[in-house]
Design a protein around this motif. Structure first.
Motif, mmCIF file in Angstrom:
data_model
loop_
_atom_site.group_PDB
_atom_site.id
_atom_site.type_symbol
_atom_site.label_atom_id
_atom_site.label_comp_id
_atom_site.label_asym_id
_atom_site.label_seq_id
_atom_site.Cartn_x
_atom_site.Cartn_y
_atom_site.Cartn_z
ATOM 1 N N GLY A 75 0.807 -1.211 0.000
ATOM 2 C CA GLY A 75 0.000 0.000 0.000
ATOM 3 C C GLY A 75 0.840 1.260 0.000
ATOM 4 N N PRO A 76 0.194 2.425 -0.017
ATOM 5 C CA PRO A 76 0.927 3.701 -0.042
ATOM 6 C C PRO A 76 1.904 3.839 1.121
ATOM 7 C CG PRO A 76 -1.428 4.052 -0.414
ATOM 8 C CD PRO A 76 -1.271 2.622 -0.038
ATOM 9 N N GLU A 77 1.510 3.379 2.302
ATOM 10 C CA GLU A 77 2.379 3.548 3.464
ATOM 11 C C GLU A 77 3.583 2.610 3.413
ATOM 12 O OE1 GLU A 77 0.011 3.753 7.115
ATOM 13 O OE2 GLU A 77 -1.521 4.815 5.955
ATOM 14 N N ASP A 78 3.458 1.494 2.712
ATOM 15 C CA ASP A 78 4.628 0.632 2.512
ATOM 16 C C ASP A 78 5.658 1.347 1.634
ATOM 17 O OD1 ASP A 78 3.632 -1.659 3.950
ATOM 18 O OD2 ASP A 78 2.251 -2.003 2.281
ATOM 19 N N ILE A 79 5.174 1.996 0.596
ATOM 20 C CA ILE A 79 6.091 2.758 -0.272
ATOM 21 C C ILE A 79 6.741 3.877 0.528
ATOM 22 C CG2 ILE A 79 6.178 4.360 -2.231
ATOM 23 C CD1 ILE A 79 4.078 2.615 -3.607
ATOM 24 N N PHE A 80 5.925 4.605 1.304
ATOM 25 C CA PHE A 80 6.443 5.700 2.109
ATOM 26 C C PHE A 80 7.515 5.190 3.074
ATOM 27 C CE2 PHE A 80 6.621 8.791 5.489
ATOM 28 C CZ PHE A 80 6.357 10.010 4.877
ATOM 29 N N ASN A 81 7.228 4.102 3.764
ATOM 30 C CA ASN A 81 8.176 3.569 4.755
ATOM 31 C C ASN A 81 9.445 3.047 4.095
ATOM 32 O OD1 ASN A 81 6.345 4.163 6.791
ATOM 33 N ND2 ASN A 81 5.422 2.120 6.772
ATOM 34 N N TYR A 82 9.295 2.394 2.959
ATOM 35 C CA TYR A 82 10.462 1.906 2.218
ATOM 36 C C TYR A 82 11.355 3.081 1.789
ATOM 37 C CZ TYR A 82 13.171 0.174 -1.774
ATOM 38 O OH TYR A 82 14.204 -0.128 -2.658
ATOM 39 N N ALA A 83 10.724 4.107 1.223
ATOM 40 C CA ALA A 83 11.486 5.292 0.798
ATOM 41 C C ALA A 83 12.160 5.955 1.998
ATOM 42 C CB ALA A 83 10.563 6.292 0.098
ATOM 43 N N TYR A 84 11.444 6.015 3.119
ATOM 44 C CA TYR A 84 11.996 6.644 4.317
ATOM 45 C C TYR A 84 13.241 5.906 4.809
ATOM 46 C CZ TYR A 84 11.321 9.898 8.231
ATOM 47 O OH TYR A 84 11.452 10.929 9.126
ATOM 48 N N ALA A 85 13.215 4.585 4.674
ATOM 49 C CA ALA A 85 14.377 3.789 5.062
ATOM 50 C C ALA A 85 15.552 4.038 4.109
ATOM 51 C CB ALA A 85 14.017 2.303 5.080
ATOM 52 N N ILE A 86 15.288 4.010 2.816
ATOM 53 C CA ILE A 86 16.353 4.244 1.837
ATOM 54 C C ILE A 86 16.983 5.618 2.044
ATOM 55 C CG2 ILE A 86 16.827 4.657 -0.614
ATOM 56 C CD1 ILE A 86 16.591 1.721 -0.053
ATOM 57 N N PHE A 87 16.131 6.629 2.254
ATOM 58 C CA PHE A 87 16.634 7.994 2.409
ATOM 59 C C PHE A 87 17.433 8.171 3.700
ATOM 60 C CE2 PHE A 87 12.837 9.610 -0.307
ATOM 61 C CZ PHE A 87 13.504 9.202 -1.464
ATOM 62 N N HIS A 88 17.324 7.212 4.629
ATOM 63 C CA HIS A 88 18.099 7.261 5.873
ATOM 64 C C HIS A 88 19.318 6.348 5.835
ATOM 65 C CE1 HIS A 88 14.756 9.491 7.744
ATOM 66 N NE2 HIS A 88 15.669 9.878 8.632
ATOM 67 N N SER A 89 19.546 5.700 4.702
ATOM 68 C CA SER A 89 20.737 4.862 4.580
ATOM 69 C C SER A 89 21.985 5.743 4.502
ATOM 70 C CB SER A 89 20.649 4.008 3.316
ATOM 71 O OG SER A 89 21.937 3.576 2.920
ATOM 72 N N PRO A 90 22.944 5.581 5.424
ATOM 73 C CA PRO A 90 24.174 6.383 5.355
ATOM 74 C C PRO A 90 24.921 6.203 4.041
ATOM 75 C CG PRO A 90 23.978 5.345 7.513
ATOM 76 C CD PRO A 90 22.904 4.750 6.651
ATOM 77 N N THR A 91 24.921 4.977 3.483
ATOM 78 C CA THR A 91 25.616 4.748 2.216
ATOM 79 C C THR A 91 24.912 5.463 1.074
ATOM 80 O OG1 THR A 91 26.389 2.601 3.002
ATOM 81 C CG2 THR A 91 26.478 2.997 0.625
ATOM 82 N N TYR A 92 23.580 5.410 1.067
ATOM 83 C CA TYR A 92 22.817 6.138 0.048
ATOM 84 C C TYR A 92 23.175 7.625 0.091
ATOM 85 C CZ TYR A 92 18.754 8.526 -2.022
ATOM 86 O OH TYR A 92 17.948 9.344 -2.764
ATOM 87 N N ARG A 93 23.231 8.208 1.283
ATOM 88 C CA ARG A 93 23.486 9.640 1.433
ATOM 89 C C ARG A 93 24.897 10.018 0.991
ATOM 90 N NH1 ARG A 93 20.487 11.629 7.046
ATOM 91 N NH2 ARG A 93 18.379 11.070 6.387
ATOM 92 N N SER A 94 25.873 9.171 1.274
ATOM 93 C CA SER A 94 27.248 9.503 0.882
ATOM 94 C C SER A 94 27.498 9.182 -0.592
ATOM 95 C CB SER A 94 28.250 8.752 1.760
ATOM 96 O OG SER A 94 28.075 7.347 1.637
ATOM 97 N N ARG A 95 26.925 8.080 -1.078
ATOM 98 C CA ARG A 95 27.154 7.647 -2.465
ATOM 99 C C ARG A 95 26.575 8.655 -3.456
ATOM 100 N NH1 ARG A 95 28.424 2.777 -4.803
ATOM 101 N NH2 ARG A 95 27.583 2.339 -6.874
ATOM 102 N N TYR A 96 25.406 9.195 -3.122
ATOM 103 C CA TYR A 96 24.720 10.099 -4.052
ATOM 104 C C TYR A 96 24.703 11.543 -3.528
ATOM 105 C CZ TYR A 96 23.110 5.569 -5.790
ATOM 106 O OH TYR A 96 23.057 4.275 -6.270
ATOM 107 N N ALA A 97 25.684 11.893 -2.718
ATOM 108 C CA ALA A 97 25.683 13.199 -2.033
ATOM 109 C C ALA A 97 25.549 14.375 -2.995
ATOM 110 C CB ALA A 97 26.956 13.343 -1.189
#
Length: 1021
Positions: free
Chosen positions: A859-881
């Protein structure tokens, strides 16, 4: 006391008592009586009281002896409190401006010298029968006080700082007199005519207050410049000024004679004469000697002007970007241009080349032109050619050095400063020779014609500048233009030129109307007209990497052959981190970072433009030293290759561009988003206390408030928000008070009414007035990437300090009157194409609301929660800074159903923490062990004991260093939350909420690490 004086006081008592006995006595009734007393006590003293002056803000009496003003008397009615009068805005204005003043209620007398009360004396007290109960020694005390007042002579001013401050106080009062006189003058009067002339020829939207500022500063600096060259010394007067103004400035001579000569409005003239008297008594030799002490970092003439403005009105100084350009900055730019002329344009003499025309289009106080002339002087005389200097200046220098300035005071200072410099070099001006500094609006094009004599002088000056602007082959443009975003320059000509910087931009908000950008555009146009040349400039550095500046950068690349950018940084707004955490300071006393730009256009430019870049970090002093010791030749440059679509003028690592852009962006995932709301008056519309907010807004709507309320909450129109007009279109409603996220983990109450709120963003915020959740993120930021969840309204500075925060609601609700589908239920704010993509990847069916079981549905909240997790990944933040700084975040998608589920669960945990709904928040890990006032006085952190102190004795214990240092965007959360409450007493809910924030951040750190551990590798599969 002599018999004559005793008789004078007897007569004074008698006349006052007669007036009181009449029953109709008022403050003005006693004027003749006091006038007679003062004139009887002083030798050849004249006491003047003119009602038309008093109406415009003059004190009740002016005391003169011959042509000299001795002092002033302000009278209040008998029985009025002098203590209250002393606190009034009127008296404070007088005390700041008038060096010798008496305040009296006809019985008590207070004598003030230089703003300080020197003596008090009282004749007696009024009795009920109209008589005066006399003090035995009262007459003697008052006689001594008045004798001191009448014989007082102001101390001679002997330092530039003291003179600038005294001039500023008097000029400030002159400004207020001009505003009052203007309001009482009929249309077609002298002041109205002059305002029209300035509007027609210089500043179209000049307000009466701005005109009064210009007028007052012109009077002050015209008198000052005249006094600098006057031989009259102590007998200098206003009427001498025009004749004594430097002949290098014929326009100012004519203008000053018109506005300050025999016909000067009497309501203003008295204080202008007082200012002339101050200058007459000043030790100008000492002041000018100090002007000759040119130091390494400070120009004393400009420092004098800066001191004047700081005392006169700091807001004007800030608004107009009047900041002294430090000599090391000017030196770097001037020496770089000199080097480039020699090496790139085959001009062996550099700036001394007699065919090289030079223009400073925002010359201010002529700091750059001063340095240019000095550099040329050193070049000529350094070769032993001192004997040629007089001829060189007259024939080869003055005809090719130009400066444009819009404001009268710096214009006068520029003429004074360059005239003094040339005199110091031994040059003597001929009677008909002028400096090429013109009072004009650089950003206006038209040559104009005026009918009135006064306006004709302004147009002649502006038209002479226009001919330089259009016809002279200017090769070098340099300077430090103003940085004002609220530009006074909105002319059609410059706006048309600026359209080149806006082509193809489809932004809702274009941040390219700043004055400094207009001046860069002007300089580019001017050099293109010559077809070759150099631009050397120091400006705000926002154009180097701003998203909306991308077309500007592209256009500069098309125009210039070589571009050198020396980024001096120094921003206190952007949260930039200097290498190795060294201290970084601005070279100016301003918040925005700055950069030096040197742009070279060579004839027959090929298609390739070379861009060179260098950083300069460190303290102000270290930057000054490096700037003094280097130039464009010796700076260690790194060549950049700016590429479409952004053409950044700063280094960027886009090696993962293809990988990152294969993933959908937030603007492709969601259908509606917008910059969060902005009240423009947070102090009025936001409060942590519901009842206090309600009472304040009710008072605001009632209009039954005083001036203090109006000033404190800024209840007056600003350039983009007419708060009073908006209020008058709506009514108070308690239902408009809502919860609102104002800063990370910092909710408050807001009065939110789309008709009243400055930027309500109602098309998005209306969805947050119902059961919902939203993602807050930035579209562009210089700070570390961050996102935050909210279930309430939110303001526009949540995950960014400097840039705007955007809000993306998860659900959309039908508007009132909108076609009701699905029984009026909410629908997900998700692009159907994106939903299909996720559904295909995971093999799950989509449900329109809530969460799925993640076995067969999502559902919509699964997408929201998944995105929220990805956006809080330290590697995601540094890799795509780099990518996360320039646009909405992109969301890597996985086809691994198990990974999606695990990440969605971690994201749900983060969302619960950040909405302060998680049950773990009640399990405190901190203590608050000491009772006390609970007032936040000074926030500090003791790392060894893990304590956060709010005052000397009270603290939260058990706050780990990693939690204390945790940032969301540019905000250090644990520190920011407390600092925003400095001076307040924390209640029980606030003391426990802070401890919940500590848990939320500690758990956030744990979950972020777990998210990284869950992801097997990047790019995500």
């Amino acid at each position: 006391m002599s018999s004559d004086k005793s008789l004078s006081f007897q007569l004074y008592f008698k006349n006052v008592e007669v007036n009181l006995a009449s029953g109709y006595a008022s403050e003005g009734s006693h004027y003749p009586t006091l006038k007679a007393l003062l004139e009887s006590l002083g030798d050849e003293v004249v006491v003047t009281s003119l009602p038309h002056r008093i109406e415009c803000g003059a004190p009740d009496f002016i005391i003169t002896k011959g042509s000299a003003t001795i002092g002033y008397v302000e009278a209040k009615d008998i029985g009025k409190s002098l203590d209250e009068a002393e606190k009034s805005e009127q008296l404070q204005r007088y005390l700041g401006s008038l060096t010798n003043l008496i305040l009296t209620d006809y019985l008590e007398f207070r004598w003030y010298v230089d703003g300080e009360c020197r003596l008090k004396a009282r004749l007696g007290e009024p009795a009920r029968d109209g008589k005066i109960r006399r003090d035995k020694a009262g007459a003697q005390g008052v006689a001594e006080l008045l004798g001191g007042f009448l014989s007082h002579r102001a101390e001679r001013v002997g330092t530039p700082k003291e003179l600038a401050e005294r001039m500023a106080h008097q000029a400030h009062m002159i400004r207020n007199l001009i505003v009052a006189a203007f309001e009482k003058e009929l249309e077609g009067g002298s002041l109205h005519t002059q305002l029209v002339a300035f509007r027609d020829n210089l500043i179209p939207d000049l307000s009466v207050e701005q005109f009064a500022d210009m007028y007052a500063q012109t009077l002050a600096y015209g008198l000052f410049a005249a006094r600098c060259t006057s031989k009259n010394g102590a007998s200098f007067t206003r009427l001498d000024a025009a004749l004594n103004l430097p002949r290098t400035n014929p326009f100012l001579r004519k203008l000053f004679q018109y506005i300050a000569g025999y016909d000067l409005d009497d309501r203003i003239a008295w204080l202008v004469d007082d200012l002339a008297q101050l200058l007459a008594q000043a030790d100008m030799e000492a002041v000018l000697r100090d002007f000759g002490k040119q130091t390494v970092k400070e120009d004393p003439v400009v420092h004098f002007y800066e001191t004047f403005l700081k005392e006169y009105d700091p807001k004007i100084r800030e608004m107009r970007g009047v900041y002294y350009t430090p000599e090391p900055v000017v030196s770097y730019i001037v020496r770089s241009i000199d080097h480039l002329l020699k090496t790139r344009f085959n001009k062996p003499q550099g700036l001394a080349d007699d065919k090289t025309l030079i223009l400073d289009p925002a010359t201010g106080t002529a700091t750059f032109l001063y340095m240019v002339i000095n550099e040329i002087y050193q070049a000529i005389t350094g070769k032993g050619q001192q004997g040629l200097w007089n001829n060189y200046v007259a024939e080869k220098l003055l005809p090719r050095i130009f400066g444009f300035e819009l404001l009268m005071a710096p214009y006068a200072v520029a003429h004074l400063k360059l005239g003094l410099l040339l005199q110091e070099t031994g040059y003597q001006f001929k009677s008909d020779q002028r400096l090429g500094i013109y009072l004009t609006n650089t950003l206006e094009e038209a040559i104009k014609h005026s009918e009135t004599l006064f306006a004709r002088w302004i147009t002649e000056e502006a038209n002479a500048a226009a001919r330089v602007k259009k016809d002279e082959p200017i090769m070098v443009v340099l300077g430090n233009p103003p940085y004002s975003v609220s530009s006074l320059n909105r002319g059609e000509w410059i706006d048309t030129l600026l359209d080149d910087y806006k082509q193809g931009l489809h932004e809702k908000k274009l941040n390219i109307d700043d004055d400094y950008i207009k001046f860069i555009r002007f300089a580019q146009w001017r050099i293109e007209k010559t077809s070759y040349g150099i631009l050397g400039i120091i400006t705000n550095n926002s154009y180097l990497d701003g998203l909306t500046h991308r077309r500007m950068r592209e256009y500069l690349l098309q125009s210039f052959s070589d571009i050198y950018i020396l980024n001096l940084h120094g921003s206190s707004r952007r949260g930039e981190k200097a290498p190795c955490n060294i201290k970084d300071e601005n070279v100016f006393d301003i918040q925005q970072g700055v950069a030096i730009g040197v742009f070279i256009k060579q004839p027959n430019k090929d298609n390739e433009t070379h861009v060179y870049y260098a950083d300069m970090w460190g303290t102000r002093e270290s930057k000054y030293q490096v700037l003094f010791e280097s130039d464009v030749y010796s700076t260690g440059w790194k060549e950049l290759t700016p590429v479409a679509p952004y053409f950044f003028f700063v280094p960027k690592d886009f090696s993962l561009k293809d990988e990152y852009e294969r993933t959908p962006s937030a603007k492709e995932i969601f259908t509606i988003w917008q910059s969060a709301l902005n009240t423009d008056r947070d102090e009025l519309f936001l409060d942590s206390d519901w009842n206090e907010l309600k009472e304040r807004i009710q008072l605001f709507f009632s209009k039954d408030y005083d001036e203090d309320f109006k000033e404190k909450y800024r209840v007056y129109p600003s350039s983009s928000y007419d708060i009073e007009a908006r209020r008058d279109k709506t009514k108070f409603a308690e239902a408009n008070i809502h919860r609102c996220l104002h800063r990370p983990f910092d909710e408050c109450f807001i009065y939110y009414d789309p008709q009243l709120t400055s930027r309500p963003v109602y098309e998005v915020m209306r969805h947050m007035l119902q059961n919902n959740i939203a993602l807050i993120c930035a579209r562009q930021t210089k700070e570390d990437f961050a996102v935050l969840a909210t279930s309430t309204l939110c303001t526009h500075k949540i995950v960014t300090v400097y840039d705007r925060s955007f809000v993306i609601p998860l659900y959309l609700y039908p508007a009132e009157g909108e076609l009701q589908l699905d029984e009026g239920q909410r629908r997900p704010n998700l692009n159907p194409e994106f939903i299909r993509t996720v559904s295909d990847k995971l093999g799950l069916q989509f449900v329109d609301d809530g969460r799925g079981d993640l076995k067969e549905t999502f559902g919509p909240e699964d997408i929201f929660n998944y995105a929220y997790a990805i956006f809080h990944s330290p590697t995601y933040r540094s890799r795509y800074a780099e990518f996360l700084k320039i646009d909405f975040p992109c969301l890597p998608l996985t086809s691994d159903k198990g990974l999606f589920k695990a990440l969605a669960e971690k994201g749900a945990g983060l969302v619960s923490l950040h909405l302060m709904e998680s049950p773990v928040l009640t399990n405190f890990i901190t203590k608050y062990p000491v009772s006390g006032s609970n007032e936040v006085e000074k926030v500090s952190y003791d790392e060894s004991n893990q304590r956060v102190y709010i005052n000397k004795t009270q603290y939260f214990e058990g706050v780990p260093p990693e939690v204390w240092n945790f940032h969301i965007g540019g905000y250090q959360v644990c520190q920011k939350w407390l600092k925003d409450r400095k001076g307040r007493t924390l209640n029980y809910d606030e003391l426990t909420h802070y401890q919940k924030i500590v848990i939320a951040l500690k758990e956030t750190l744990r979950l972020m690490a777990e998210i990284d551990n869950l992801i097997p590798g990047w790019p995500l599969r």
